[in-house]
Write an enzyme that holds these catalytic residues in place. Structure first.
Site, PDB file in Angstrom:
ATOM      1  N   ARG A 136       0.822  -1.212   0.000  1.00 58.79           N
ATOM      2  CA  ARG A 136       0.000   0.000   0.000  1.00 58.79           C
ATOM      3  C   ARG A 136       0.856   1.262   0.000  1.00 58.79           C
ATOM      4  NH1 ARG A 136      -3.327  -3.217   4.329  1.00 58.79           N
ATOM      5  NH2 ARG A 136      -1.264  -3.117   5.239  1.00 58.79           N
ATOM      6  N   ILE A 137       1.797   1.359   0.960  1.00 57.97           N
ATOM      7  CA  ILE A 137       2.566   2.608   1.075  1.00 57.97           C
ATOM      8  C   ILE A 137       3.611   2.699  -0.038  1.00 57.97           C
ATOM      9  CG2 ILE A 137       4.108   3.944   2.577  1.00 57.97           C
ATOM     10  CD1 ILE A 137       2.563   2.674   4.964  1.00 57.97           C
ATOM     11  N   ALA A 155       9.430   2.376   7.450  1.00 57.08           N
ATOM     12  CA  ALA A 155       8.700   1.101   7.631  1.00 57.08           C
ATOM     13  C   ALA A 155       8.779   0.628   9.078  1.00 57.08           C
ATOM     14  CB  ALA A 155       9.241   0.056   6.676  1.00 57.08           C
ATOM     15  N   ARG A 156       9.832  -0.033   9.440  1.00 52.62           N
ATOM     16  CA  ARG A 156       9.978  -0.508  10.810  1.00 52.62           C
ATOM     17  C   ARG A 156      11.449  -0.484  11.201  1.00 52.62           C
ATOM     18  NH1 ARG A 156       5.700   0.764  11.875  1.00 52.62           N
ATOM     19  NH2 ARG A 156       4.001  -0.341  12.873  1.00 52.62           N
ATOM     20  N   ASP A 180      12.473   7.281  10.085  1.00 52.90           N
ATOM     21  CA  ASP A 180      11.337   7.521  10.988  1.00 52.90           C
ATOM     22  C   ASP A 180      11.233   6.412  12.033  1.00 52.90           C
ATOM     23  OD1 ASP A 180       8.985   8.942  11.806  1.00 52.90           O
ATOM     24  OD2 ASP A 180       7.746   7.443  10.810  1.00 52.90           O
ATOM     25  N   GLU A 231      13.150   2.036  19.299  1.00 50.27           N
ATOM     26  CA  GLU A 231      11.905   2.714  19.652  1.00 50.27           C
ATOM     27  C   GLU A 231      11.290   2.114  20.922  1.00 50.27           C
ATOM     28  OE1 GLU A 231       9.076   3.208  16.441  1.00 50.27           O
ATOM     29  OE2 GLU A 231       7.448   3.480  17.842  1.00 50.27           O
ATOM     30  N   HIS A 244       8.900   8.280  14.767  1.00 49.31           N
ATOM     31  CA  HIS A 244       7.720   7.522  14.322  1.00 49.31           C
ATOM     32  C   HIS A 244       6.541   8.476  14.063  1.00 49.31           C
ATOM     33  CE1 HIS A 244       5.302   3.486  14.823  1.00 49.31           C
ATOM     34  NE2 HIS A 244       4.915   4.174  13.761  1.00 49.31           N
ATOM     35  N   LEU A 245       6.769   9.376  13.112  1.00 50.88           N
ATOM     36  CA  LEU A 245       5.754  10.394  12.820  1.00 50.88           C
ATOM     37  C   LEU A 245       4.946  10.083  11.560  1.00 50.88           C
ATOM     38  CD1 LEU A 245       7.619  13.785  13.535  1.00 50.88           C
ATOM     39  CD2 LEU A 245       6.112  12.452  15.025  1.00 50.88           C
ATOM     40  N   GLY A 246       5.236   8.939  10.920  1.00 54.84           N
ATOM     41  CA  GLY A 246       4.586   8.633   9.644  1.00 54.84           C
ATOM     42  C   GLY A 246       3.075   8.827   9.675  1.00 54.84           C
ATOM     43  N   ALA A 247       2.445   8.425  10.780  1.00 53.78           N
ATOM     44  CA  ALA A 247       0.976   8.479  10.853  1.00 53.78           C
ATOM     45  C   ALA A 247       0.484   9.700  11.622  1.00 53.78           C
ATOM     46  CB  ALA A 247       0.459   7.206  11.530  1.00 53.78           C
TER      47      ALA A 247
HETATM   48  N1  LIG Z   1       6.062   5.217   9.861  1.00 55.23           N
HETATM   49  C1  LIG Z   1       4.789   4.959  10.138  1.00 55.23           C
HETATM   50  O1  LIG Z   1       4.169   5.622  10.959  1.00 55.23           O
HETATM   51  C2  LIG Z   1       4.097   3.842   9.443  1.00 55.23           C
HETATM   52  C3  LIG Z   1       4.806   2.727   9.070  1.00 55.23           C
HETATM   53  N2  LIG Z   1       4.167   1.679   8.442  1.00 55.23           N
HETATM   54  C4  LIG Z   1       5.006   0.560   8.020  1.00 55.23           C
HETATM   55  O2  LIG Z   1       5.175   0.675   6.610  1.00 55.23           O
HETATM   56  C5  LIG Z   1       5.438  -0.622   6.072  1.00 55.23           C
HETATM   57  C6  LIG Z   1       4.589  -0.849   4.835  1.00 55.23           C
HETATM   58  O3  LIG Z   1       3.224  -0.800   5.178  1.00 55.23           O
HETATM   59  P1  LIG Z   1       2.094  -1.175   4.102  1.00 55.23           P
HETATM   60  O4  LIG Z   1       2.482  -0.630   2.786  1.00 55.23           O
HETATM   61  O5  LIG Z   1       0.794  -0.813   4.687  1.00 55.23           O
HETATM   62  O6  LIG Z   1       2.261  -2.770   4.081  1.00 55.23           O
HETATM   63  P2  LIG Z   1       1.784  -3.780   2.928  1.00 55.23           P
HETATM   64  O7  LIG Z   1       1.581  -5.087   3.623  1.00 55.23           O
HETATM   65  O8  LIG Z   1       0.706  -3.200   2.113  1.00 55.23           O
HETATM   66  O9  LIG Z   1       3.095  -3.898   2.007  1.00 55.23           O
HETATM   67  C7  LIG Z   1       4.274  -4.519   2.397  1.00 55.23           C
HETATM   68  C8  LIG Z   1       4.934  -5.045   1.134  1.00 55.23           C
HETATM   69  O10 LIG Z   1       6.228  -5.553   1.471  1.00 55.23           O
HETATM   70  C9  LIG Z   1       6.452  -6.699   0.646  1.00 55.23           C
HETATM   71  N3  LIG Z   1       7.519  -7.515   1.214  1.00 55.23           N
HETATM   72  C10 LIG Z   1       7.466  -8.392   2.249  1.00 55.23           C
HETATM   73  N4  LIG Z   1       8.685  -8.906   2.462  1.00 55.23           N
HETATM   74  C11 LIG Z   1       9.512  -8.359   1.540  1.00 55.23           C
HETATM   75  C12 LIG Z   1      10.891  -8.499   1.261  1.00 55.23           C
HETATM   76  N5  LIG Z   1      11.673  -9.318   1.970  1.00 55.23           N
HETATM   77  N6  LIG Z   1      11.423  -7.763   0.263  1.00 55.23           N
HETATM   78  C13 LIG Z   1      10.651  -6.919  -0.459  1.00 55.23           C
HETATM   79  N7  LIG Z   1       9.328  -6.759  -0.254  1.00 55.23           N
HETATM   80  C14 LIG Z   1       8.779  -7.462   0.743  1.00 55.23           C
HETATM   81  C15 LIG Z   1       5.105  -7.383   0.610  1.00 55.23           C
HETATM   82  O11 LIG Z   1       4.985  -8.249  -0.483  1.00 55.23           O
HETATM   83  C16 LIG Z   1       4.149  -6.199   0.492  1.00 55.23           C
HETATM   84  O12 LIG Z   1       3.848  -5.896  -0.842  1.00 55.23           O
HETATM   85  C17 LIG Z   1       5.185  -1.620   7.203  1.00 55.23           C
HETATM   86  O13 LIG Z   1       6.425  -1.944   7.803  1.00 55.23           O
HETATM   87  C18 LIG Z   1       4.381  -0.814   8.194  1.00 55.23           C
HETATM   88  O14 LIG Z   1       4.584  -1.310   9.495  1.00 55.23           O
HETATM   89  C19 LIG Z   1       2.838   1.713   8.173  1.00 55.23           C
HETATM   90  C20 LIG Z   1       2.090   2.812   8.530  1.00 55.23           C
HETATM   91  C21 LIG Z   1       2.661   3.962   9.202  1.00 55.23           C
HETATM   92  O1  LIG Z   2       0.010   2.134  11.470  1.00 50.92           O
HETATM   93  C1  LIG Z   2       1.217   1.854  11.568  1.00 50.92           C
HETATM   94  O2  LIG Z   2       1.731   0.812  11.159  1.00 50.92           O
HETATM   95  C2  LIG Z   2       2.138   2.790  12.204  1.00 50.92           C
HETATM   96  O3  LIG Z   2       3.315   2.548  12.254  1.00 50.92           O
HETATM   97  C3  LIG Z   2       1.557   3.970  12.857  1.00 50.92           C
HETATM   98  O4  LIG Z   2       1.697   3.757  14.222  1.00 50.92           O
HETATM   99  P1  LIG Z   2       1.006   4.757  15.250  1.00 50.92           P
HETATM  100  O5  LIG Z   2      -0.474   4.511  15.153  1.00 50.92           O
HETATM  101  O6  LIG Z   2       1.386   6.125  14.832  1.00 50.92           O
HETATM  102  O7  LIG Z   2       1.554   4.387  16.597  1.00 50.92           O
END
Ligand SMILES: NC(=O)C1=CN([C@@H]2O[C@H](COP(=O)(O)OP(=O)(O)OC[C@H]3O[C@@H](n4cnc5c(N)ncnc54)[C@H](O)[C@@H]3O)[C@@H](O)[C@H]2O)C=CC1
Ligand SMILES: O=C(O)C(=O)COP(=O)(O)O
Length: 522
Positions: free
Chosen positions: A151-152, A232-233, A257, A262, A280-283
């Site tokens: 998604r992202i 991401a993480r 981020d 953390e 961790h400000l992404g959201a």
């Molecule tokens: N900074 C923040 O506040 C936020 C961080 N995140 C993080 O962002 C990341 C992505 O989130 P979404 O896009 O929603 O997840 P998603 O599940 O939609 O996409 C993750 C993608 O990574 C791929 N993937 C898995 N293992 C892999 C590998 N070894 N190499 C390459 N690709 C691989 C998957 O096939 C999938 O397409 C997650 O780690 C999530 O925790 C999400 C929301 C907010």
């Molecule tokens: O939704 C996610 O995966 C995030 O990383 C956002 O986390 P938060 O709700 O800001 O603590």
């Protein structure tokens, strides 16, 4: 008496008002210690968290009245989802609430790092108007590599095109159709992508497989002057290795981020002006928090009222027929084995179930899909989202009931990309018995680590395997040999007590002249 909801991380007041308006008693208690949470959680019918609260198995066991856990955000890696499923607790999230915010934050970090904005800003605040110190890089016509095109990652690709970037990517589970729709040139391995990228951004989940996915070996393959962003993480990037390459001038800048430590700010990157760090400000935008808080309140209320919760991430998203429920672990296991046999997520899955388990094909399909996708942290498949999830990964699924249960009470058989597996769950112990793999009939209860070999059925082969594994200190706990009527080869399934290295597997394969070998982890 009103049902009680515990909210342990801040969500918007509008979400709290929805719950109170429906007559729930809502307690907002932020910053609880693990012990404080354990002590109080038993009194609540529902729990709402963001990423800070760790909802461990212990917490779930103490949450004896809890029916639903709501994650006001995307990722549920702070929640023991398996434990929740075992205790019949729904877990739901708001999977698109903050993805735009996270994608925009990624672009913000990319630009800030490329133009050294934080350091320039700090200099200005210190009264220094020093233009010569800062010389950045354009994004225009540069190659951006996106790791993780979910998604992202997809939203970042769309935004990068607006800057005139060439976008390449690596994601073993992304279909060619999705990559082409996003305008991303997809590569089959990280090694092909690392040397061609000017900018790298990471959007993968944190799993065993992605921990330190970017370490010294990967940094060494990158272009000099690369800019790296991680929203991401924490832990996906080895921060020590990144700081070594920053110190050596090999990495120009980074935007991070998510730190491994953390919620601490401790990181070796802190000493670099060109490391742009955010907590961790992404959201953290009003818009994302409004979507997350309001929707999670609605979904949690739905869960408590027995209505549909559209974003359940575990398998108990509806009343499941008991006989089908007993086959959820079998289907998850078979799905996972199929992906490992295929060495990639298969593109076509056909499930046939017979006997009493066949009453709910929707649950069996969702469980199989969740197993197929689980190896890389993609287990967020429920009965609600299975079809959409299959479509997103380019998987064609079909499921049907059959009348012949081959003498078992129930049996599930699956075929994916030409690979077959069948399993049954006999007796009260509910152990999953695999009774056929790749057409070879056998009976084995798979353990955590297994080795599979196919080879010519000749005397001495079992001894050869046992000798090598014994020399390597790897104990075989159980073994089953499968035969096929149409074939002189056999298949051996070895449950082993520790994970053998690829060198050991290769040694065994050579000793028995194996036609195929697989290491399976469950
Ligand atoms: N900074 C923040 O506040 C936020 C961080 N995140 C993080 O962002 C990341 C992505 O989130 P979404 O896009 O929603 O997840 P998603 O599940 O939609 O996409 C993750 C993608 O990574 C791929 N993937 C898995 N293992 C892999 C590998 N070894 N190499 C390459 N690709 C691989 C998957 O096939 C999938 O397409 C997650 O780690 C999530 O925790 C999400 C929301 C907010
Ligand atoms: O939704 C996610 O995966 C995030 O990383 C956002 O986390 P938060 O709700 O800001 O603590």
């Amino acid at each position: 008496m009103a049902m009680k909801i515990l909210v342990t991380d801040k969500i918007v007041d509008e979400g709290i008002d929805i719950l109170k308006g429906k007559g729930y008693e809502v307690d907002e208690r932020f910053g609880l210690s693990p012990n404080e949470l354990l002590e109080c959680v038993g009194a609540y019918d529902a729990l709402i968290v963001r990423s800070a609260t760790q909802v461990t198995r212990e917490v779930i066991e103490a949450a004896t009245n809890c029916k639903i856990i709501g994650r006001a955000g995307v990722t549920c890696d702070n929640i023991d989802v398996d434990a929740a499923s075992e205790h019949g607790i729904l877990v739901c999230n708001v999977p698109t609430s903050n993805i735009v915010s996270a994608a925009e934050h990624t672009m913000a970090l990319m630009l800030s790092a490329a133009r050294e904005i934080p350091a320039a800003d700090a200099a200005m605040h210190a009264g220094k108007f020093s233009r010569d110190r800062f010389m950045g890089h354009e994004l225009y016509e540069k190659t951006l590599a996106i790791f993780g095109l979910g998604r992202i990652g997809g939203l970042v690709a769309e935004r990068a095109h607006a800057f005139g970037m060439r976008v390449v990517g690596f994601d073993p589970y992304c279909s060619a159709a999705r990559a082409s729709q996003l305008g991303v040139t997809l590569f089959d391995s990280m090694d092909e992508v690392l040397p061609i990228a000017d900018f790298i951004t990471v959007h993968v989940p944190r799993t065993d497989g992605t921990y330190h996915m970017f370490a010294a070996e990967q940094f060494a393959q990158m272009k000099d002057g690369v800019v790296i962003v991680n929203t991401a993480r924490g832990g996906v990037i080895d921060e020590k290795a990144l700081s070594d390459f920053m110190a050596a001038g090999r990495v120009f800048a980074c935007g991070i981020d998510m730190l491994e430590a953390e919620p601490s700010a401790e990181t070796p990157l802190a000493e670099f002006d060109r490391a742009v760090l955010t907590p961790h400000l992404g959201a953290n935008t009003l818009e994302a928090q409004m979507r997350a808080g309001v929707n999670i309140a609605r979904y949690v209320a739905n869960g408590l009222e027995g209505l549909v919760v559209p974003t359940v991430v575990n398998m108990v998203s509806k009343e499941v027929d008991e006989a089908a429920a007993a086959y959820i672990p079998a289907c998850q296991m078979c799905g996972s084995v199929l992906t490992q046999l295929a060495r990639e997520v298969p593109k076509a899955l056909s499930i046939v179930a017979s006997g009493s388990c066949a009453g709910d094909m929707q649950v069996l399909s969702a469980a199989t899909l969740s197993g197929m996708l689980s190896r890389e942290g993609q287990a967020s498949v429920s009965t609600e989202n299975a079809d959409a999830s299959a479509r997103r990964h380019g998987i064609k699924m079909e499921a049907q009931q059959a009348s012949d249960s081959r003498g078992y009470d129930s049996i599930v058989s699956m075929e994916a990309d030409g690979l077959e597996i069948s399993a049954t769950v006999p007796g009260a112990h509910r152990e999953v018995h695999v009774v056929s793999i790749l057409g070879y009939r056998l009976d084995v209860v798979p353990g955590d680590h297994a080795l599979i070999f196919t080879y010519a059925d000749e005397p001495g082969q079992v001894g050869r395997m046992g000798t090598i594994l014994g020399e390597e200190g790897i104990n075989i706990s159980t073994m089953a040999i499968g035969k096929r009527a149409d074939c002189r080869e056999v298949l051996v399934f070895l449950n082993v007590e520790s994970e053998p290295s690829s060198e050991v597997i290769e040694r065994v394969a050579q000793a028995i002249d194996a036609t195929n070998s697989w290491a399976i982890r469950l």
